[in-house]
Enzyme design. Structure first.
Site, PDB file in Angstrom:
ATOM      1  N   GLY A 173      43.019  38.959  38.890  1.00 26.35           N
ATOM      2  CA  GLY A 173      43.956  38.537  37.867  1.00 26.35           C
ATOM      3  C   GLY A 173      43.275  37.579  36.893  1.00 26.35           C
ATOM      4  N   CYS A 174      43.863  37.422  35.726  1.00 20.98           N
ATOM      5  CA  CYS A 174      43.255  36.587  34.698  1.00 20.98           C
ATOM      6  C   CYS A 174      43.268  35.116  35.114  1.00 20.98           C
ATOM      7  CB  CYS A 174      43.957  36.789  33.365  1.00 20.98           C
ATOM      8  SG  CYS A 174      45.763  36.836  33.458  1.00 20.98           S
ATOM      9  N   TYR A 175      44.419  34.626  35.544  1.00 20.90           N
ATOM     10  CA  TYR A 175      44.473  33.216  35.961  1.00 20.90           C
ATOM     11  C   TYR A 175      43.499  32.943  37.113  1.00 20.90           C
ATOM     12  CZ  TYR A 175      48.739  32.304  33.155  1.00 20.90           C
ATOM     13  OH  TYR A 175      49.644  32.123  32.142  1.00 20.90           O
TER      14      TYR A 175
END
Lengths: 343, 343, 343, 343
Positions: free
Chosen positions: B146-148
């Site tokens: 995921g990006c986070y």
């Protein structure tokens, strides 16, 4: 009441004009500017076309023409003006940082220069009405709070003396619109450097840190050290703080919510939102209101608070007018009843 | 290598096309879309005018036309496609969330539904190359992070096993551009609701939390619980995380800086900035790079880290291509050498 | 006066609430909404927290509770509500497009469907107060102008009957903020598609064209055809039109300027700026004012006019309240005295 | 080929670096800067971290180290550098305005000062490849076009000599992102003054007017006077021109479309969109492409054209590299093959 504004062409200055020019109990006697003296304010800010206010250079003689003086100058410059006003018995609301800290040493440490008038540091009343209302009413000199401290202190005030959180655990991650940096041009506020981008700045070194710590210290009756990280967000107005604190007692969200509702009962400018409805800075756009919400993260034992304001209104000029209303014995929301503008 | 993209009209899908169409060792064999099947991709995205790619509906038969499959679907939908690909021996890079968590129970708890193919959960290799490079090279199924989590894990990886921070103290305050929410229209991403405003969302409940905790747990060899608060920032691309952790040993900034420089020595996509130079999301705009910086707040005994990426590149499609390069035995920066665009 | 608002949760609806809730001579009796009936308006718009207004479904019986009705519905939906109001003798201010055109054929041609109540088309008074003040005062049905036409008509009204420009040469290049597209979600108003980008739309086909032409025809006493090109600008509020017209007589800028000053003498909401000071939409932000400027391009023999408004205020709800004030015999700026907000 | 860049820290300068550092046939020999000489370019632009280029002060001796020189200086400063380069036989691509106009008198009239090297005015080849490709190949000095003129000339070139439009009727309404104003700080580009607002500027007086008129004069073989109005749009990159011209013959949209398709057949950087698909500046973001569309407004007998570019790429540095490729005998899209980035 007649009022004067020193430094009327900065963003907090013009915001004062915007509010006071429509305030039913205030009359703007003079507006000063160093760079634009002699010109109509409406030349500098054409959106004020039709408002007849000529900018003048500051001189102590002006003070005879006002009952209350607003100072909207960069930090380090308020001292002499305050001196003039005190001499002439004119009440002062200083929007700058110079009289917020109680301690001259702390001032020097964070602002990098000696304080010009340390003798008045303790005479300045910290102008956060929701906390200091009574003292403000009798003050000769009101030190209007910084924008970041306003978001933090309103978020944490209801917890003072409750023993619910560990003061040493407080972390504040704050986000500000660009107008907080004022009207002075710089690469930091150059459109193409700011737009479509976010950055942290002043990490572990921002000047609002000691102001936050000083006032939190009063809440918690202890020396408090916080981590405070401001960020620059691509928006004009608005400031939002996300605050983390470890709970030192078992307490659930409903109990905390009740404490906040109770504390802010009847306050015109602080609004606790419903569970799950997180503050959005646009909610405060142009208004003097602070929106709050909180949750308890049971997994980590932390309280998470989010608060937001319009940095130029509740974070500066609106709060200054709120303080003026208190000084003048007026209803606190005189001239400040607007609700924010959406979209 | 021939590649296929399932879900090519979402923002991560089109970003994959943008990168892969210029990748010297990849040939896009097919692009699928449910809503736009039968149309040219360049009709949906006119900026791709000149690129001849017709969107097709997904069917298992397509898989014969590719050596590696990218899946860019909303969570919950990858399972059956992965099943098809596994059956036909096609390697898969899944940009969705379905195969990132090791534990089906955790998946169900945070995503609210049972996992469709729990048997493969542990076969998915978590595709963060800077940490898992070796495993990725041999994987049949890469679960693209995921990006986070990417911002957080790259920021904290160098501290694994160092015993310098207290894992239980980690707080992550993250800020994302709006493209992270995808192309699906909603009031949350409606221009007039987002512009000139910031808000927190998913406070203490965002689905990237268990992903972060799972991988941090491996770093610190312990169960880790974090506070993670994402915010929506008025910008298209960019993601920045500000991370707070209590130091468990006395260590100064220079020592920490040396650890990071050492850890990321030779990494093409992770860049530690100079002291005082804080990451700005614009630095990564359109690039696969992650910018990092850190400071030690001696007053509070905390380490503060800031990391940023382009959420659609290193936070999604760029990282997926980096994983593809590893799978294909290519230099890791093939097709990804761009440096970000300023202003 | 008691007022009702039909369609209170759209952007023009909530702007009406924002203005009317602070209007000293108006009391909001009801607010309707189809999607949110039964809920507090402040749930839909949390920035209104503290305002006690429950949304209700529209029914004709509501009309007994108001002296004047504001309709803020998408075009095509006002007809039946107007019918109800006319029957009960309630004055109507319709913010939609349905009663602006005099001719049912023109309506059908541009809006693509037959008009539901052609018999009332000529009874609607076109509610541009600066031009139609007298008629508005006696109207039963005021058709509040479109936002684009407002910018154009205020810019050209002073030239009516002067024989200075060639009406056949008029070209209008207009730019609008995104809130003009309303609150309905769509890809066109999806943040990531709009931000940091500008586009033209409805080129040579926008529905405000016949409205502009109809009213210009009255100014110039001739059939007028204009080229009108709207553009979507990445900003929330604000609308600016740049208007080109060939001069048919030799006239210099000072003479034209005098004509405008004379025409708008005493108008509270139209402001001609000083030479060289070009209107900026931010000048009108949140206010009911229109800013104008002009120059004569002697090289080409053309007059160039620039005018701007806040599309939700003077372009919609502010103008509606201005019309309400006229209907109610109040000073025209009641509740509308604000000057715009900078920055 | 070895290249040098004079003025590498402005926005067009750094954009040159961004393109040339990845150009397979160019090697950057030196980059100059007056303000930052002695520092790494990556200190000034941290997003270039990893690129080893030290800024140096300009001196004629540098020229020995390059085959082609790019000058990215404010207007009025290129003359002496061009003189040095001509003396040493180094080819020059000047991104500034100094050598675009053929006539020294016109230069003086619009730029307000005498031209320093009028003798070379006619030796500079106007560097719009789609029109002047052959001449550019043999040029010693290429005057890279202005950004606005590029949008206009590409939109109108196919009409040259066709006798379809009345050249005296041309009106150009142009919109630019803020990066066009460069990196020099000013109130005009101060974030809080620009954000969420649009304004016209330089109305009937912008310096790109004579450049547009000179080149259109060559297209139409006549003296051409245009109305040209630029606007400042709250976005970083992007430029869009909406162009109006009266048709002097009856022609329909399909015929015009065929003319454009024919004219731009095989051009890598000009793209006519499908009917009804209007250019959006985001389509060109970061790319060297120009997107065009047109319609015939039969009601008014006007042709309406919309064209857009990335002002820093096709409007400046990308076009300069395109010219470099021509000079160097390389495929014109070397280093420029990117397609723009969405979202």
């Amino acid at each position: 009441m007649k009022v004067g504004i020193v430094g009327a062409t900065g963003y907090t200055g013009v915001q004062l004009v915007q509010i006071l020019s429509r305030h039913e109990n205030a009359e703007i006697s003079f507006v000063t500017s160093q760079s634009y003296a002699g010109r109509q304010l409406a030349e500098v800010y054409p959106h004020l076309a039709g408002l007849d206010l000529v900018l003048t250079e500051y001189s102590p003689a002006l003070l005879q023409r006002c009952d209350c003086l607003f100072i909207a100058l960069p930090h380090g410059l308020s001292g002499p003006v305050v001196a003039d006003a005190r001499e002439q018995g004119v009440k002062v609301i200083d929007l700058g940082a110079d009289f917020r800290l109680d301690d001259a040493g702390t001032y020097q440490q964070w602002y990098g220069s000696e304080h010009s008038h340390p003798q008045w540091l303790r005479q300045g009343v910290y102008g956060l009405p929701e906390i200091n209302r009574a003292k403000i009413g009798n003050a000769q000199l009101v030190a209007n709070p910084g924008c970041y401290p306003t978001t933090v202190l309103l978020a944490l005030a209801p917890l003072a003396d409750k023993g619910l959180v560990n003061p040493g655990s407080i972390i504040i991650d704050a986000k500000s619109g660009v107008s907080g940096a004022g009207r002075k041009v710089s690469l930091t506020t150059h459109y193409s450097e700011v737009n479509d981008s976010i950055t942290a700045y002043g990490v572990a070194s921002h000047r609002h840190t000691p102001e936050i710590e000083q006032e939190l210290g009063k809440f918690f009756n202890a020396e408090v050290k916080v981590s405070f990280t401001p960020h620059l967000v691509p928006m004009t107005r608005g400031m939002l703080s996300t605050i983390y604190a470890s709970l030192s007692k078992t307490v659930n969200e409903d109990e905390l919510r009740a404490i906040y509702q109770d504390y802010y009962q009847g306050e015109p400018f602080v609004q606790l939102l419903s569970p799950g409805q997180w503050p959005k800075t646009k909610y405060c756009y142009g208004s003097n209101r602070c929106f709050l919400n909180l949750t308890v993260d049971q997994r980590t034992g932390r309280l998470i608070l989010v608060s937001c304001i319009d940095n130029l209104v509740k974070g500066a000029s609106g709060q200054a007018v709120q303080n003026f209303n208190i000084l003048a014995g007026l209803p606190e929301d005189t001239g400040l009843a607007g609700m924010g503008m959406m979209p």
